[in-house]
Design a protein around this motif. Structure first.
Motif, PDB file in Angstrom:
ATOM      1  N   PHE A 274       0.790  -1.225   0.113  1.00 24.92           N
ATOM      2  CA  PHE A 274       0.095   0.048   0.019  1.00 24.92           C
ATOM      3  C   PHE A 274       0.936   1.252  -0.247  1.00 24.92           C
ATOM      4  N   VAL A 275       2.054   1.204   0.851  1.00 26.17           N
ATOM      5  CA  VAL A 275       2.740   2.598   0.860  1.00 26.17           C
ATOM      6  C   VAL A 275       3.530   2.797  -0.403  1.00 26.17           C
ATOM      7  N   VAL A 276       3.756   1.537  -1.131  1.00 26.18           N
ATOM      8  CA  VAL A 276       4.583   1.745  -2.422  1.00 26.18           C
ATOM      9  C   VAL A 276       3.490   2.297  -3.295  1.00 26.18           C
ATOM     10  N   GLY A 277       2.405   1.817  -3.517  1.00 24.57           N
ATOM     11  CA  GLY A 277       1.273   2.191  -4.470  1.00 24.57           C
ATOM     12  C   GLY A 277       1.043   3.653  -4.000  1.00 24.57           C
ATOM     13  N   PHE A 278       0.825   3.976  -3.068  1.00 28.40           N
ATOM     14  CA  PHE A 278       0.166   5.401  -2.698  1.00 28.40           C
ATOM     15  C   PHE A 278       1.456   6.329  -3.113  1.00 28.40           C
ATOM     16  N   LEU A 279       2.594   6.026  -2.849  1.00 29.11           N
ATOM     17  CA  LEU A 279       3.860   6.860  -3.147  1.00 29.11           C
ATOM     18  C   LEU A 279       3.797   7.094  -4.720  1.00 29.11           C
ATOM     19  N   VAL A 280       3.786   6.245  -5.443  1.00 32.33           N
ATOM     20  CA  VAL A 280       3.692   6.202  -6.693  1.00 32.33           C
ATOM     21  C   VAL A 280       2.536   7.106  -7.155  1.00 32.33           C
ATOM     22  N   LEU A 281       1.411   6.998  -6.650  1.00 33.23           N
ATOM     23  CA  LEU A 281       0.355   8.195  -6.980  1.00 33.23           C
ATOM     24  C   LEU A 281       0.748   9.383  -6.517  1.00 33.23           C
ATOM     25  N   TRP A 282       1.051   9.526  -5.341  1.00 35.33           N
ATOM     26  CA  TRP A 282       1.579  10.870  -4.841  1.00 35.33           C
ATOM     27  C   TRP A 282       2.349  11.533  -5.695  1.00 35.33           C
ATOM     28  N   LEU A 283       3.674  10.820  -5.893  1.00 30.11           N
ATOM     29  CA  LEU A 283       4.636  11.426  -6.918  1.00 30.11           C
ATOM     30  C   LEU A 283       4.133  11.818  -8.193  1.00 30.11           C
ATOM     31  N   VAL A 284       3.026  10.881  -8.931  1.00 26.25           N
ATOM     32  CA  VAL A 284       2.635  11.372 -10.277  1.00 26.25           C
ATOM     33  C   VAL A 284       1.721  12.385 -10.077  1.00 26.25           C
ATOM     34  N   SER A 285       0.801  12.540  -8.775  1.00 28.16           N
ATOM     35  CA  SER A 285       0.117  13.593  -8.847  1.00 28.16           C
ATOM     36  C   SER A 285       0.917  14.783  -8.523  1.00 28.16           C
ATOM     37  N   ARG A 286       2.115  15.154  -7.914  1.00 24.96           N
ATOM     38  CA  ARG A 286       3.033  16.273  -7.729  1.00 24.96           C
ATOM     39  C   ARG A 286       3.889  16.614  -9.045  1.00 24.96           C
ATOM     40  N   SER A 287       3.674  15.609  -9.790  1.00 28.71           N
ATOM     41  CA  SER A 287       4.780  15.831 -11.217  1.00 28.71           C
ATOM     42  C   SER A 287       4.016  16.699 -12.218  1.00 28.71           C
ATOM     43  N   PRO A 288       4.878  17.063 -13.217  1.00 30.68           N
ATOM     44  CA  PRO A 288       4.236  18.151 -14.348  1.00 30.68           C
ATOM     45  C   PRO A 288       3.148  17.268 -15.139  1.00 30.68           C
ATOM     46  N   PHE A 289       3.207  15.845 -15.145  1.00 31.67           N
ATOM     47  CA  PHE A 289       2.141  15.270 -15.585  1.00 31.67           C
ATOM     48  C   PHE A 289       0.923  15.445 -14.724  1.00 31.67           C
ATOM     49  N   GLY A 290       0.896  15.282 -13.247  1.00 25.90           N
ATOM     50  CA  GLY A 290      -0.181  15.563 -12.705  1.00 25.90           C
ATOM     51  C   GLY A 290      -0.579  16.912 -12.894  1.00 25.90           C
ATOM     52  N   ALA A 291       0.061  17.997 -13.054  1.00 24.72           N
ATOM     53  CA  ALA A 291      -0.290  19.290 -13.189  1.00 24.72           C
ATOM     54  C   ALA A 291      -0.906  19.471 -14.515  1.00 24.72           C
ATOM     55  N   ALA A 292      -0.528  18.531 -15.399  1.00 27.89           N
ATOM     56  CA  ALA A 292      -1.206  18.697 -16.619  1.00 27.89           C
ATOM     57  C   ALA A 292      -2.421  18.116 -16.588  1.00 27.89           C
ATOM     58  N   LEU A 293      -2.706  16.978 -15.761  1.00 27.11           N
ATOM     59  CA  LEU A 293      -4.036  16.225 -15.523  1.00 27.11           C
ATOM     60  C   LEU A 293      -4.845  17.076 -14.729  1.00 27.11           C
ATOM     61  N   ARG A 294      -4.713  17.903 -13.931  1.00 31.57           N
ATOM     62  CA  ARG A 294      -5.418  19.013 -13.323  1.00 31.57           C
ATOM     63  C   ARG A 294      -5.844  20.145 -14.319  1.00 31.57           C
TER      64      ARG A 294
END
Length: 323
Positions: free
Chosen positions: A164-184
């Motif tokens: 769970f920690v690994v999966g959540f960290l992956v999602l968190w890093l993606v959400s804080r990345s330029p990719f996540g900013a583009a999604l928003r």
């Protein structure tokens, strides 16, 4: 703010890691189910809260991952974390095969199309009896082993917590990345992002695949925890409960849907049996209260901070400069 969230997250992980030392086996098993469902809700939040794509068929990828992990553990080997890798890959492949159609739609059409995809996968699990066991499910899944040692209740809990920690960290890093900013940006104004040169459909497709992969990982954890996979695990009820957890916790925060998932599991598995099976009714009441009292979910609560009363908003500063 981010530092405080990081400290709070680290403290939460430490508390969760120590939980089996203070909880009975049944409570530890319930907490394990919470973590599995929380990872599913967080993966769905990547679509709902960041890409603006509300989905009602996300349980399909949980089921694909769960069946893949269970079949591999039963017929090849249950040594962890190999079944989890198989589950993650199966979820990603299933999402890649269906997402290219889903991301071509918007709004209610996307919602209904994902619902149709979920029902098709659930029906396939019901009828593909030689592989899935049909309505009886895929049972007799061996216990997960680390080395030559099968995991007991506490061991399964720590195994699930680590994944769970690994999966959540992956999602968190993606959400804080330029990719996540583009999604928003796509969520808020897709035509403008397209005019700026972003391939919005490609971004949504990649988000769909990543979300399906993490959901598949949650399915692998589900198979490891309950050692049984049934068609109900990938049906409409599971998908609706996952979306309900996102709404209760607050979309776009990742940790909020995890909190919502805990509420759903407590009401369904702990409180529901004590009120003569009226857990769904209580969940409906909780949903109504959240919609009216917390439109942005639990994550939308504004906690007072020392600097908030004196810090003018950015828009006010801009208007002041213009004047």
């Amino acid at each position: 703010m981010r530092a405080r969230l990081g400290y709070a997250g680290g403290a939460a992980v430490l508390v969760l890691a120590a939980a089996p030392y203070f909880l009975a086996p049944y409570a530890t098993t319930t907490l394990t189910r919470m973590l599995v469902f929380a990872l599913l809700a967080a993966s769905l939040d990547l679509l709902v809260g960041f890409a603006g794509l509300p989905a009602l068929g996300h349980a399909a990828y949980v089921g694909v991952g769960a069946y893949a992990a269970a079949w591999f553990a039963k017929n090849v080997g249950s040594a962890g974390p190999v079944p989890l890798v198989i589950a993650l890959g199966a979820g990603a492949v299933a999402a890649a095969a269906t997402g290219w159609v889903a991301v071509r739609t918007h709004g209610v059409f996307f919602l209904m199309l994902t619902l149709a995809i979920g029902e098709i996968v659930a029906q396939a699990a019901e009828t593909w009896e030689p592989v899935t066991g049909g309505s009886n499910g895929l049972y007799g899944v061996p216990a997960t082993r680390i080395g030559d040692t099968p995991l007991a209740v506490a061991g399964v809990y720590w195994y699930v917590l680590a994944a769970f920690v690994v999966g959540f960290l992956v999602l968190w890093l993606v959400s804080r990345s330029p990719f996540g900013a583009a999604l928003r940006g796509i969520r808020d104004n897709e035509p403008r992002m397209r005019a700026l040169g972003y391939a919005t459909r490609r971004y949504k497709y990649l988000a769909f695949v990543l979300s399906g992969a993490i959901a598949g990982l949650a399915g692998g954890l589900l198979a490891a925890q309950q050692r049984l996979v049934t068609p109900s695990d990938l049906g409409f009820t599971t998908a609706a409960l996952a979306l309900l957890a996102v709404i209760i916790g607050g979309s776009g925060s990742l940790w909020g849907p995890c909190l919502g998932a805990a509420v759903v599991i407590v009401v369904r598995d702990v409180v529901g049996p004590d009120i003569d099976g009226h857990g769904p009714l209580l969940l409906g009441l909780v949903f109504i209260l959240v919609v009216y009292l917390l439109p942005r979910g639990a994550a939308g609560l504004q906690w007072p901070t020392r600097n908030r009363p004196t810090a003018p908003p950015a828009r006010a500063l801009e208007e002041a400069r213009r004047s």
